[in-house]
Design an enzyme around this catalytic site. Structure first.
Site, PDB file in Angstrom:
ATOM      1  N   GLU A 279      21.148 -18.106  47.051  1.00  0.00           N
ATOM      2  CA  GLU A 279      20.944 -19.504  47.473  1.00  0.00           C
ATOM      3  C   GLU A 279      20.361 -20.342  46.332  1.00  0.00           C
ATOM      4  O   GLU A 279      20.747 -21.493  46.130  1.00  0.00           O
ATOM      5  CB  GLU A 279      20.010 -19.574  48.690  1.00  0.00           C
ATOM      6  N   ASP A 360      26.692 -15.859  43.178  1.00  0.00           N
ATOM      7  CA  ASP A 360      26.542 -14.400  43.093  1.00  0.00           C
ATOM      8  C   ASP A 360      26.169 -13.977  41.677  1.00  0.00           C
ATOM      9  O   ASP A 360      25.310 -13.106  41.482  1.00  0.00           O
ATOM     10  CB  ASP A 360      27.850 -13.701  43.499  1.00  0.00           C
TER      11      ASP A 360
END
Ligand SMILES: [Zn+2]
Length: 415
Positions: A279, A360
């Site tokens: 996030e 990611d």
């Protein structure tokens, strides 16, 4: 039948057929892959969990197909079926035709009718599908309380916006769409700011994160990433659903990190840290701002097109409407726009998936990629998300890359 009517019907037929075809492919692909867990997941996901994910995906996809048909039919009823003209005539008996009250009544009645048509689908999704697969935690009372609050919030936010648009369209001459665009930007920014800090509290409760180990892990991650937050909170997501999530809210100094209680109860602290690092990756790569800039750019183009269409007789007549006006143009335009913008869907999905890969990669640099892989596997399993989507369906709609691709990249990032 006019040329524009034919164009509209052709676009609607193409969009509807493509949606149904993609959904059919997806359901078949998932069904064919149901009896074998993909080799990469054979150690972490049981055949039973894999079958459940397949059945859940197929149930949702089939409901989606019925919804696609229903919304296309409703669009035809409103336009060529004469529904909008009928509503406009009916309200003309109550309010002065062409006035603000008449326009707002027309818009509100379209929204109410569309929501009423959606309601059975939403009820079926929550109380039949989500309940059957063990995800729903809502009672009917909570469902309707939510619905009432959403309607109140929608009225509070959207009625002034609609009035403002109608006023600008009436008073600002041919450049009204530029003023409307500026109003729209101010409105979206205000909602982005107020929703997480104010409105979300009408629906959920927030408590400071108590778990000391998790707190210190998160705080050191934030320090490592050079990020300051206004607090770590736990939200009672379990009030409605067993699906888990984590998110960030707010701008500037008002940033808050919110973890769903369902996420905390399922993942180990290192896994939560890795999810949060993902996030933070979205934040650090400015994904929210980039997406917003894109939306604002697209809405400028949309409003410019509407500014042109509003004066064209063929636009109204081609869609089954005789009464021209600002409110009618707004309704028609926002009703038919998705039919013509559907081909842009795969581009938007591709853009979103690129952001997920970037987040990611960021997580792999700032936390342990193995923890993120573990967390993803658990989330896929517990949310019964399919591991075997149809590739074309996924390319068209998925905002997140398929699990296998994400995990393969994360594993490659470690080497
Ligand atoms: Zn993400």
């Amino acid at each position: 039948m006019s040329g524009f009517t034919l164009l509209f019907l052709a676009a609607l037929a193409c969009t509807t057929a493509t949606r149904l075809w993609l959904a059919g492919r997806h359901a078949r692909h998932v069904a064919v892959s149901r009896e074998a867990v993909p080799a990469e997941f054979s150690g972490s996901i049981s055949l039973e969990a894999h079958r459940k994910a397949a059945n859940y995906t197929i149930a949702k996809t089939k409901l989606g197909m019925v919804e696609t048909l229903s919304s296309s039919a409703l669009l035809l009823v409103f336009t060529l079926g004469g529904g909008l003209q009928w509503l406009s005539d009916a309200w003309a008996g109550v309010f002065a035709p062409g006035g603000y009250a008449h326009g707002i009544a027309l818009i509100v009645s379209v929204v109410v009718i569309s929501s009423a048509v959606d309601l059975p689908f939403s009820l079926y999704r929550t109380f039949a599908i989500e309940a059957r697969f063990g995800f729903n935690r809502m009672s009917l009372a909570l469902y309707f309380a939510d619905l009432a609050k959403q309607a109140a919030l929608g009225a509070l936010l959207l009625l002034p916006l609609v009035f403002c648009f109608l006023w600008l369209m009436a008073k600002m001459g041919s450049a009204w769409w530029l003023y409307a665009w500026a109003t729209w930007i101010a409105f979206s920014l205000a909602v982005q700011f107020l929703y997480p800090t104010l409105f979300v509290r009408w629906f959920n409760k927030f408590a400071p994160l108590e778990d000391a180990e998790l707190r210190s892990r998160i705080e050191s991650l934030l320090a490592k990433c050079g990020f300051r937050s206004q607090g770590l909170f736990v939200m009672d997501g379990s009030k409605r659903s067993n699906h888990g999530n984590a998110y960030f809210t707010g701008f500037g100094a008002a940033k808050r990190i919110v973890l769903f209680d369902t996420l905390i109860s399922r993942l180990a602290p290192p896994e939560i840290e890795a999810v949060l690092a993902h996030e933070l990756g979205h934040f650090s790569r400015h994904h929210v701002w980039k997406r917003m800039a894109l939306v604002f750019g697209a809405s400028l183009a949309f409003l410019w097109v509407l500014g042109w269409l509003i004066g064209q007789d063929w636009f109204y007549a081609g869609l089954g409407v005789q009464t021209q006006g600002t409110a009618m143009a707004l309704v028609l335009f926002f009703m038919i726009a998705p039919v013509f913008t559907f081909p842009l869907q795969p581009i938007a999905s591709l853009y979103s998936r690129r952001h997920e890969f970037e987040a990611d990669a960021y997580a792999a640099r700032h936390a342990d990629a193995r923890d993120l892989v573990q967390a993803l596997v658990k989330l896929y399993r517990d949310n019964a998300s399919t591991l075997t989507p149809d590739p074309l369906h996924s390319a068209f709609y998925d905002s997140h890359p398929p699990a296998m691709l994400r995990i393969a990249r994360l594993q490659a990032a470690r080497q």
